[in-house]
Design a protein around this motif. Structure first.
Motif, PDB file in Angstrom:
ATOM      1  N   ASP B 133       0.832  -1.214   0.000  1.00 35.27           N
ATOM      2  CA  ASP B 133       0.000   0.000   0.000  1.00 35.27           C
ATOM      3  C   ASP B 133       0.864   1.262   0.000  1.00 35.27           C
ATOM      4  O   ASP B 133       0.533   2.245  -0.667  1.00 35.27           O
ATOM      5  N   ARG B 134       1.949   1.228   0.772  1.00 36.75           N
ATOM      6  CA  ARG B 134       2.839   2.407   0.807  1.00 36.75           C
ATOM      7  C   ARG B 134       3.487   2.629  -0.555  1.00 36.75           C
ATOM      8  O   ARG B 134       3.649   3.760  -0.994  1.00 36.75           O
ATOM      9  N   SER B 137       0.877   4.229  -2.690  1.00 34.54           N
ATOM     10  CA  SER B 137       0.634   5.589  -2.230  1.00 34.54           C
ATOM     11  C   SER B 137       1.751   6.533  -2.715  1.00 34.54           C
ATOM     12  O   SER B 137       1.487   7.662  -3.130  1.00 34.54           O
ATOM     13  N   ARG B 138       3.013   6.041  -2.682  1.00 37.31           N
ATOM     14  CA  ARG B 138       4.128   6.860  -3.193  1.00 37.31           C
ATOM     15  C   ARG B 138       3.971   7.105  -4.688  1.00 37.31           C
ATOM     16  O   ARG B 138       4.244   8.191  -5.187  1.00 37.31           O
ATOM     17  N   THR B 141       1.450   9.749  -5.246  1.00 37.20           N
ATOM     18  CA  THR B 141       2.059  11.052  -4.939  1.00 37.20           C
ATOM     19  C   THR B 141       2.952  11.525  -6.083  1.00 37.20           C
ATOM     20  O   THR B 141       2.895  12.692  -6.489  1.00 37.20           O
ATOM     21  N   PRO B 155      -3.302  11.284  -1.464  1.00 37.63           N
ATOM     22  CA  PRO B 155      -2.804  10.057  -2.099  1.00 37.63           C
ATOM     23  C   PRO B 155      -3.166   8.786  -1.327  1.00 37.63           C
ATOM     24  O   PRO B 155      -3.468   7.750  -1.931  1.00 37.63           O
ATOM     25  N   GLY B 156      -3.172   8.846   0.000  1.00 40.67           N
ATOM     26  CA  GLY B 156      -3.538   7.677   0.799  1.00 40.67           C
ATOM     27  C   GLY B 156      -4.992   7.283   0.561  1.00 40.67           C
ATOM     28  O   GLY B 156      -5.329   6.097   0.454  1.00 40.67           O
ATOM     29  N   THR B 159      -5.337   5.746  -2.920  1.00 39.95           N
ATOM     30  CA  THR B 159      -4.854   4.365  -2.880  1.00 39.95           C
ATOM     31  C   THR B 159      -5.931   3.429  -2.333  1.00 39.95           C
ATOM     32  O   THR B 159      -6.216   2.373  -2.900  1.00 39.95           O
ATOM     33  N   ARG B 160      -6.546   3.833  -1.223  1.00 39.56           N
ATOM     34  CA  ARG B 160      -7.555   2.975  -0.593  1.00 39.56           C
ATOM     35  C   ARG B 160      -8.805   2.815  -1.446  1.00 39.56           C
ATOM     36  O   ARG B 160      -9.334   1.714  -1.578  1.00 39.56           O
TER      37      ARG B 160
END
Lengths: 202, 202
Positions: B133-134, B137-138, B141, B155-156, B159-160
């Motif tokens: 997930d990170r 998310s990057r 971004t 961005p988080g 992603t979700r």
């Protein structure tokens, strides 16, 4: 004159609403099938022998809890804003209201989304969910027909992918520190209706 | 010369791969916590006393099954196409590959998505999911920074909501009569990157 006895006070503490809320919490934590009347008694802080005074039965609680979520969906369907005006506006309104309902009745919607059809109550709930899905799918078709959303994706698929995103909120939303229902709805509508890609010509 | 005995034949029928596939099917149907070694023996058609010959242990099977899904995600992350080029192209490629992986390893990904952290194995799997997930998310971004996706959504959250839509496919996809992985990925990318709304000026 008639000072309530401690028993009465305890019973008063468990009105039908708080019994339902506690039960739904236990169902979501342990799974409905994995929850015993003893688990419910423990969560309510009553003895095993007193539980039937407070709880009509596990399946009745499940039925009431699922109705709490489903009634919300169908109140939305019956609303003026879901039935008149441009289909695209109605669709966006229904998606926004769905996010609000999900946040507002989070444990009830979470429970509904886990139902797999293991009993008459669950099958009836699944049938109502499918009826809601058909309503959305018709709305997507109307919006495509009026030319306001892209017509090159199957309406049934759009409905599933769109509500997949909406329903996923139950998986990660934390009421205490999450975004508001409107922030979430804004983000979701921007992504699914506006699209993530920025037009390079703009 | 050495004609295999019926017992041997039966054991040969259960290579590690087919044992894993059968176990994952049972886990998804009954829930991992609700599955006993006896359930696995029944599904494999072996006696209760023979099950430990075929199955190293429930948690080891879970671990292998979750790795099957997670290794797929991290092979994708390590791919050239996820690490060089415009962020928007990498992001779209990763979303498309995620849909393909989900369809290709459907029971394994379904199992992964149900993990709640009830054991060391589950906690380790959740940590690897968060790492994935990170990564996404990057990427979101970076795509916002390069100006190719809208910058007005966290961005988080993107992603979700994006992977909420991807992951929901496990809830309703039916391999026998569903759309192909590429049809699904096309629909999802059109909706989330292109957007459902048709520009009235276009």
């Amino acid at each position: 004159m008639a000072t309530p006895t401690p028993t009465r006070q305890r019973r008063r503490g468990h009105d039908p609403e708080s019994v339902l809320a506690t039960a739904v919490g236990v169902f979501n934590e342990r799974g409905y099938d994995g929850t015993s009347m003893e688990d419910l008694a423990r969560a309510l802080g009553v003895t095993k022998s007193a539980i039937y005074y407070h709880v009509p039965g596990k399946e009745q609680l499940l039925s009431r809890a699922l109705d709490r979520a489903l009634d919300g969906l169908f109140e939305m369907v019956a609303d003026e804003r879901a039935s008149s005006g441009a289909a695209i506006e109605r669709l966006e309104w229904v998606v926004r209201q769905s996010v609000r309902l999900l946040i507002d009745r989070l444990p009830y919607v979470t429970l509904l989304l886990r139902v797999r059809g293991n009993s008459g109550t669950e099958l009836a709930a699944l049938e109502r969910r499918r009826e809601f899905d058909r309503f959305i799918s018709r709305l997507v078709t109307e919006a495509a027909t009026e030319g306001s959303i892209r017509a090159d994706v199957d309406p049934g698929l759009v409905t599933r992918l769109l509500f997949g995103s909406v329903n996923s909120i139950t998986e990660w939303y934390q009421p205490a520190r999450g975004a508001s229902a409107d922030d979430l709805a804004d983000a979701l509508l921007k992504m699914t209706f506006g699209g993530l890609r920025v037009d390079p010509a703009a």
